[in-house]
Design a protein around this motif. Sequence first.
Motif, short mmCIF file in Angstrom:
data_model
loop_
_atom_site.label_atom_id
_atom_site.label_comp_id
_atom_site.label_asym_id
_atom_site.label_seq_id
_atom_site.Cartn_x
_atom_site.Cartn_y
_atom_site.Cartn_z
N ARG A 165 26.48 -2.90 13.32
CA ARG A 165 27.17 -3.88 12.04
C ARG A 165 28.17 -4.56 12.71
O ARG A 165 28.82 -4.87 14.11
CB ARG A 165 27.67 -2.74 10.97
N THR A 174 18.47 -3.91 10.83
CA THR A 174 18.70 -2.61 10.99
C THR A 174 18.23 -1.13 10.52
O THR A 174 18.15 -0.20 10.45
CB THR A 174 20.23 -2.32 10.59
N ARG A 175 17.49 -1.94 9.52
CA ARG A 175 17.49 -0.67 8.77
C ARG A 175 15.96 0.67 9.27
O ARG A 175 16.02 1.94 9.16
CB ARG A 175 16.15 -0.51 7.06
N GLU A 227 28.32 11.85 9.19
CA GLU A 227 27.82 10.82 9.72
C GLU A 227 28.38 9.46 9.79
O GLU A 227 30.58 9.87 9.25
CB GLU A 227 26.75 10.10 8.50
N ALA A 255 17.85 2.63 11.31
CA ALA A 255 18.45 3.72 10.96
C ALA A 255 17.75 4.91 11.20
O ALA A 255 17.57 5.70 10.66
CB ALA A 255 19.09 2.77 10.10
N ALA A 296 28.27 2.32 3.97
CA ALA A 296 26.88 2.22 4.52
C ALA A 296 26.15 1.05 3.79
O ALA A 296 25.20 0.22 4.83
CB ALA A 296 26.38 3.76 3.94
#
Lengths: 307, 318
Positions: free
Chosen positions: A30, A108-109, B125, A112, B298
């Motif tokens: 990010r 970015t998903r 996480e 992920a 997130a």
Amino acid sequence: MTLHDAARKLLEEHKVQGVLGYRKGSLPFRTRPYLFRDPCEIEELVFTPFCGLNLARYLLFLPQGIERVAIVAKGCDGRACVALVRENRLRRENLLILGVPCPGMVDTRKLAEWEGLKEHEVTLRGGEIVVRGVAYPLASFLDASCRRCRYRSPLVYDILVEGGEVPSLPQEDTLRELRSLPEEKRWEFFRKELSRCIRCYACRNACPMCYCKECFAESHKPSFLHPSPTLRDNFVFHIGRAMHLAGRCVECGACERACPLGIPIATMFLAVSDTVREHFAFEAGVDVTAPAPFVTYREDDPNAFIR
Amino acid sequence: MRLSGNGVVVTREAFLEWLSRGKTFVTETVARRFHPPFPSVPTPKAVLLPQHEALYRFFWARRTWNVHPLPPEGTPILLLAAPCEVKAVTDVLDAVFLGNAPQDPYYATRRKNLILGALGCTFFEATCFCTRVGGHPLSREGADFFALPLSSGMYFEGEGVSGRPLASSEKEELEALVADLEKTAPPPFPEKTPEYLYEAFGRDIWEDIAWGCLNCGACTFLCPTCFCFDLALEGRLRGAMIRTWDSCMFPKFTLHASSHNPRSHPMQRVRQRILHKFSYHPLRKGVFGCVGCGRCVALCPVNWDIREAVERVVSCAL
């Protein structure tokens, strides 16, 4: 000139009071927007395929004391700047566009989905993205709006930064599949996606062209839609926004990247942009002087319904 | 170690079968890590405080208003959540809606019908910070039962499941996990954090901290503890009084009828979000109004990180 040198020089020579750019975020991959005011901070300026936010959004909300500002602009940020200047939101002379050629932004998903993936395990090499040593074509990770992008480098700029690696990517019609579906199926698609919307307004707030002081969605008098996110009211909000952005959307896809639920919301805006392109031969943010299709009146207009 | 260690071990299949005896949901966090065959909800809040619900219906007829209250309804639901999400219900939502009289009857009815299970976490996480705000990845506090995936099956604490006692290798695995979590746990915020933040209200650091925030409601709507709601009439001569989620990030949240808005500036709204969670709520109720699930971090479109904001205010105070 590299991006760092150009930005540092601008601050050192007091040409601008701030440089709007990206800085490393607190999470893997990010980045976050940052207003660089001190030349010493420029070391932290980054430009990676993870800078999906449209920085032009921040031009309208600069802190006090910032008169003249430089903006790190990829193609779509540059288009947003031009569109905002067109709409008299900004003065061109107070804006210094630091153009960077854009390699396309990574969704970015999709990354992920790799469990425990670390930032250093992802690199960019030419037209490929290397994840844990395996090279994949960049196009398979790109955002939908980047796959169809027409202007990777800004069209209007003051300084164009060298050295950006711009893989040549085929311009893909990402909406073709949806368009080929019968009407009911398309309706079904939007019903399914928009029923998930929680109306957090992240899409609207991330949009560089959504700058109304009071949004129709939150207006009480008159009230256009109810606050509860029922499918009906979600449709009113998103279709209403699509109408307001027709001929103004710069096709950056920032709305879709901002959506916390991953709703492919840009689909609607990209389709509207295609319609405007087709019928009015107009693209927002491409030319500062081109007349905007919905605010221009001509007596010899070929369409009778406008005359 | 927060676990009693007196639990039993069952197979994953037996555990899932036991879960599926009723209307079962899991939270998205659990779904992502455990992949159970149940529908998922974003957080327990979505079950206990739906985003919109009608409180009464009304219509105008025979020159008078006819009002029909809609009584609270609740069907028994079993929800498997992460320990932080369980804490969000027991420490924050229960305290707000049931802690003072009068209780919220709609919330109370749904809460009575909820069986809340905790699924322990085996790792942190990048967004997790439950240990910073008094939680623990293996906490079973407040949960009706506790489960933890082990390499040989499921560790289970609670009633209704019969299994075999822990083998020595499983005991070792559990101990190793506890030790590993202990090593990687983010350290707690300083004890006086609520006081520091309270004192910092008028300082000139907030503009800088809030810069970058888009003032959207993604963080608050997807937060398991954010409970603010709005009441709105939908319809004119026929309609309903609706309760919907509201967000302190929105400018209309504090708009008065006089058109005065005490939080008209985006910075004031960001400050309110931080202070409510990390100062006002703990000063009043004794626990942080944040459980450290990290969903806001997130899901933020601009990677605005609440942990950094709190750290920054605290470091200014120290």
